[in-house]
Motif scaffolding. Structure first.
Motif, PDB file in Angstrom:
ATOM      1  N   SER A 233       0.843  -1.190   0.000  1.00 37.12           N
ATOM      2  CA  SER A 233       0.000   0.000   0.000  1.00 37.12           C
ATOM      3  C   SER A 233       0.879   1.241   0.000  1.00 37.12           C
ATOM      4  CB  SER A 233      -0.904   0.024   1.242  1.00 37.12           C
ATOM      5  OG  SER A 233      -0.124   0.209   2.415  1.00 37.12           O
ATOM      6  N   SER A 234       0.266   2.376  -0.294  1.00 36.85           N
ATOM      7  CA  SER A 234       1.001   3.638  -0.282  1.00 36.85           C
ATOM      8  C   SER A 234       1.537   3.948   1.107  1.00 36.85           C
ATOM      9  CB  SER A 234       0.097   4.773  -0.769  1.00 36.85           C
ATOM     10  OG  SER A 234      -0.288   4.574  -2.111  1.00 36.85           O
ATOM     11  N   HIS A 235       0.731   3.690   2.137  1.00 38.84           N
ATOM     12  CA  HIS A 235       1.166   3.983   3.508  1.00 38.84           C
ATOM     13  C   HIS A 235       2.365   3.119   3.891  1.00 38.84           C
ATOM     14  CE1 HIS A 235      -2.080   6.705   4.433  1.00 38.84           C
ATOM     15  NE2 HIS A 235      -2.975   5.834   4.006  1.00 38.84           N
ATOM     16  N   GLU A 236       2.337   1.865   3.487  1.00 40.05           N
ATOM     17  CA  GLU A 236       3.464   0.989   3.790  1.00 40.05           C
ATOM     18  C   GLU A 236       4.721   1.450   3.054  1.00 40.05           C
ATOM     19  OE1 GLU A 236       4.586  -3.794   3.728  1.00 40.05           O
ATOM     20  OE2 GLU A 236       2.750  -3.057   2.765  1.00 40.05           O
ATOM     21  N   MET A 237       4.553   1.898   1.812  1.00 45.10           N
ATOM     22  CA  MET A 237       5.691   2.381   1.044  1.00 45.10           C
ATOM     23  C   MET A 237       6.304   3.613   1.700  1.00 45.10           C
ATOM     24  SD  MET A 237       7.633   1.893  -1.602  1.00 45.10           S
ATOM     25  CE  MET A 237       6.791   0.909  -2.855  1.00 45.10           C
ATOM     26  N   VAL A 238       5.464   4.535   2.147  1.00 45.23           N
ATOM     27  CA  VAL A 238       5.962   5.723   2.834  1.00 45.23           C
ATOM     28  C   VAL A 238       6.754   5.328   4.077  1.00 45.23           C
ATOM     29  CG1 VAL A 238       5.260   7.753   4.169  1.00 45.23           C
ATOM     30  CG2 VAL A 238       4.200   7.290   1.949  1.00 45.23           C
ATOM     31  N   HIS A 239       6.242   4.360   4.818  1.00 43.31           N
ATOM     32  CA  HIS A 239       6.933   3.888   6.022  1.00 43.31           C
ATOM     33  C   HIS A 239       8.331   3.382   5.671  1.00 43.31           C
ATOM     34  CE1 HIS A 239       7.699   1.881   9.844  1.00 43.31           C
ATOM     35  NE2 HIS A 239       7.962   0.780   9.158  1.00 43.31           N
ATOM     36  N   TYR A 240       8.449   2.620   4.601  1.00 43.23           N
ATOM     37  CA  TYR A 240       9.755   2.107   4.197  1.00 43.23           C
ATOM     38  C   TYR A 240      10.701   3.248   3.837  1.00 43.23           C
ATOM     39  CZ  TYR A 240       8.059  -2.720   3.998  1.00 43.23           C
ATOM     40  OH  TYR A 240       7.567  -3.965   4.316  1.00 43.23           O
ATOM     41  N   HIS A 241      10.205   4.241   3.097  1.00 39.59           N
ATOM     42  CA  HIS A 241      11.052   5.379   2.732  1.00 39.59           C
ATOM     43  C   HIS A 241      11.584   6.096   3.968  1.00 39.59           C
ATOM     44  CE1 HIS A 241      10.671   5.220  -1.548  1.00 39.59           C
ATOM     45  NE2 HIS A 241       9.365   5.404  -1.569  1.00 39.59           N
ATOM     46  N   LEU A 242      10.761   6.173   4.989  1.00 42.50           N
ATOM     47  CA  LEU A 242      11.138   6.916   6.189  1.00 42.50           C
ATOM     48  C   LEU A 242      12.078   6.129   7.099  1.00 42.50           C
ATOM     49  CD1 LEU A 242       7.707   8.519   7.148  1.00 42.50           C
ATOM     50  CD2 LEU A 242       9.716   9.714   6.260  1.00 42.50           C
ATOM     51  N   SER A 243      11.930   4.805   7.153  1.00 36.81           N
ATOM     52  CA  SER A 243      12.588   4.080   8.229  1.00 36.81           C
ATOM     53  C   SER A 243      13.402   2.855   7.822  1.00 36.81           C
ATOM     54  CB  SER A 243      11.531   3.624   9.255  1.00 36.81           C
ATOM     55  OG  SER A 243      10.585   2.763   8.635  1.00 36.81           O
ATOM     56  N   SER A 244      13.384   2.444   6.571  1.00 32.63           N
ATOM     57  CA  SER A 244      14.061   1.200   6.182  1.00 32.63           C
ATOM     58  C   SER A 244      15.178   1.465   5.174  1.00 32.63           C
ATOM     59  CB  SER A 244      13.060   0.211   5.573  1.00 32.63           C
ATOM     60  OG  SER A 244      12.067  -0.140   6.509  1.00 32.63           O
ATOM     61  N   GLN A 245      16.183   0.617   5.225  1.00 32.14           N
ATOM     62  CA  GLN A 245      17.264   0.660   4.256  1.00 32.14           C
ATOM     63  C   GLN A 245      17.019  -0.414   3.192  1.00 32.14           C
ATOM     64  OE1 GLN A 245      19.572   2.955   4.189  1.00 32.14           O
ATOM     65  NE2 GLN A 245      18.883   3.866   6.119  1.00 32.14           N
ATOM     66  N   PRO A 246      17.200  -0.090   1.921  1.00 28.90           N
ATOM     67  CA  PRO A 246      16.988  -1.106   0.881  1.00 28.90           C
ATOM     68  C   PRO A 246      18.132  -2.117   0.864  1.00 28.90           C
ATOM     69  CG  PRO A 246      17.838   0.906  -0.103  1.00 28.90           C
ATOM     70  CD  PRO A 246      17.592   1.218   1.355  1.00 28.90           C
ATOM     71  N   PRO A 247      17.880  -3.321   0.396  1.00 22.21           N
ATOM     72  CA  PRO A 247      18.979  -4.276   0.211  1.00 22.21           C
ATOM     73  C   PRO A 247      19.973  -3.723  -0.803  1.00 22.21           C
ATOM     74  CG  PRO A 247      16.820  -5.322  -0.078  1.00 22.21           C
ATOM     75  CD  PRO A 247      16.593  -3.856  -0.044  1.00 22.21           C
ATOM     76  N   SER A 248      21.224  -4.117  -0.682  1.00 20.78           N
ATOM     77  CA  SER A 248      22.206  -3.706  -1.669  1.00 20.78           C
ATOM     78  C   SER A 248      21.781  -4.199  -3.052  1.00 20.78           C
ATOM     79  CB  SER A 248      23.581  -4.278  -1.329  1.00 20.78           C
ATOM     80  OG  SER A 248      24.477  -4.089  -2.417  1.00 20.78           O
ATOM     81  N   PRO A 249      21.898  -3.374  -4.073  1.00 16.52           N
ATOM     82  CA  PRO A 249      21.550  -3.832  -5.433  1.00 16.52           C
ATOM     83  C   PRO A 249      22.324  -5.077  -5.842  1.00 16.52           C
ATOM     84  CG  PRO A 249      21.869  -1.447  -5.397  1.00 16.52           C
ATOM     85  CD  PRO A 249      22.302  -1.957  -4.059  1.00 16.52           C
ATOM     86  N   ARG A 250      23.515  -5.283  -5.276  1.00 15.25           N
ATOM     87  CA  ARG A 250      24.326  -6.451  -5.644  1.00 15.25           C
ATOM     88  C   ARG A 250      23.728  -7.750  -5.104  1.00 15.25           C
ATOM     89  NH1 ARG A 250      30.710  -5.577  -5.192  1.00 15.25           N
ATOM     90  NH2 ARG A 250      30.673  -6.988  -6.976  1.00 15.25           N
ATOM     91  N   GLU A 251      22.891  -7.645  -4.069  1.00 15.32           N
ATOM     92  CA  GLU A 251      22.221  -8.848  -3.581  1.00 15.32           C
ATOM     93  C   GLU A 251      21.229  -9.374  -4.615  1.00 15.32           C
ATOM     94  OE1 GLU A 251      20.454  -8.437   0.247  1.00 15.32           O
ATOM     95  OE2 GLU A 251      22.151  -7.316   1.075  1.00 15.32           O
ATOM     96  N   LEU A 252      20.685  -8.471  -5.410  1.00 13.26           N
ATOM     97  CA  LEU A 252      19.706  -8.854  -6.430  1.00 13.26           C
ATOM     98  C   LEU A 252      20.341  -9.042  -7.797  1.00 13.26           C
ATOM     99  CD1 LEU A 252      16.947  -6.314  -5.337  1.00 13.26           C
ATOM    100  CD2 LEU A 252      17.045  -8.747  -4.813  1.00 13.26           C
ATOM    101  N   ASN A 253      21.462  -8.360  -8.020  1.00 16.27           N
ATOM    102  CA  ASN A 253      22.170  -8.485  -9.296  1.00 16.27           C
ATOM    103  C   ASN A 253      23.670  -8.536  -9.009  1.00 16.27           C
ATOM    104  OD1 ASN A 253      23.234  -8.382 -11.848  1.00 16.27           O
ATOM    105  ND2 ASN A 253      22.125  -6.546 -12.501  1.00 16.27           N
TER     106      ASN A 253
END
Length: 337
Positions: A233-253
């Motif tokens: 959801s949009s609210h969940e996405m906003v929460h991630y932007h505010l408080s979470s770090q994305p996985p390193s792109p190298r983990e996926l590629n």
């Protein structure tokens, strides 16, 4: 928007007729063919009856009114871009009202939306880097006029194929979030690339670095095939932007060079001062994107304005007063604060 060349059609003919095909905007722009439709308005192929030129006409949703405060701010910001030309920018030729509907006229470009290329998964790493470079130069040109794009996402990037097969990115639709208070609807795609400081209620005044955060999200998707954050959801996405770090792109590629992955993560830094401050700094680091050594990123990154230390954040009035005083001092006029 899904922009289709005229030969590919768009939506069924009966819908086109209901969607004003054949009518004229401001007695000048003849609507010839429907290209796309949705809750955010309608897109048409149009002819300029004055010049004979083929153009694209956008009809905003009926609820949008450009005559209020929010609409006037949007029009004033667009006015700053009048006459601007850049090979990687597609800017409106005219925006206004025709009868009861707001419209916008754009040059016609028979290109592929970046979202389609992402869905096909056909981009190589060098092609993705080329697109990042081109979009960075487009943002740098916008920022040079004092305008932030604020709306960078795949649907606002068109891609042409050059004669040598290389991609050519075109960034369009700047400043659209300014219409949020003028009746323009928002959606999930709007928050998927949105910088933390653009979240409603933030005490940090958005700067050019908000566009670099969006570019980081787009770069992450170009290089890994998915967004930095997966949300329902949009609210969940906003929460991630505010408080979470994305996985390193190298983990996926795993084929990504370490330096390129580090550049993307720097663009996605939570705090604006930890991102690139200028397009020139980003472009300098992208010159050596294929190295594995991520050290010394930002070495050539020079802020386009006086760098504001973190302790001044959330004190925007004081910050603006300081910047104005520095500008006067640069011009030879002293002042007290």
């Amino acid at each position: 928007w899904v922009v289709l060349p005229p030969s590919q059609g768009g939506i069924p003919q009966p819908h086109r007729e209901r969607a004003m095909v054949g009518s004229t905007l401001k007695r000048r722009y003849q609507l010839e063919q429907s290209l796309a439709t949705g809750e955010r308005g309608d897109l048409f192929l149009a002819t300029d009856n004055k010049t004979g030129e083929m153009l694209v006409a956008k009809l905003f949703p009926a609820a949008v009114d450009l005559r209020g405060e929010a609409g006037l701010r949007y029009l004033a910001a667009l006015e700053r871009l009048r006459g601007l030309r850049h090979p990687h920018l597609l800017l409106p030729l005219e925006t206004g009202h025709s009868g009861s509907r707001c419209f916008q006229i754009l040059p016609y470009v028979p290109a592929t939306p970046l979202g389609e290329l992402l869905a096909q998964g056909t981009l190589t790493i060098p092609a993705a880097v080329a697109l990042l470079r081109q979009l960075a130069t487009a943002l740098g040109r916008l920022h040079g006029t004092g305008v932030r794009h604020l709306n960078l996402k795949p649907s606002n990037v068109l891609v042409l194929e050059e004669a040598d097969g290389s991609p050519h990115a075109i960034l369009m639709d700047p400043l659209r979030p300014l219409l949020a208070d003028a009746g323009y609807p928002a959606g999930m795609a709007d928050v998927a690339y949105r910088a933390p400081e653009l979240v409603e209620g933030s005490e940090i005044t958005p700067r050019e670095t908000a566009d670099f955060y969006a570019l980081g999200g787009l770069g992450y998707e170009l290089l890994t095939g998915r967004l930095p954050f997966q949300a329902g959801s949009s609210h969940e996405m906003v929460h991630y932007h505010l408080s979470s770090q994305p996985p390193s792109p190298r983990e996926l590629n795993p084929d990504l060079p370490g330096r390129l992955a580090a550049i993307v993560l720097k663009l996605l830094a939570k705090h604006p001062t930890q991102r690139y401050a200028s397009a020139d700094g980003l472009l300098a680091d992208l010159e050596a994107w294929d190295l594995d050594d991520p050290r010394e990123l930002g070495r050539h990154d020079v802020p386009p304005r006086f760098p504001v230390p973190p302790r001044l954040l959330a004190r925007d009035e004081a910050q603006d007063a300081l910047l104005a005083a520095l500008g006067r001092a640069h011009g030879g006029k002293g002042s007290w604060l």
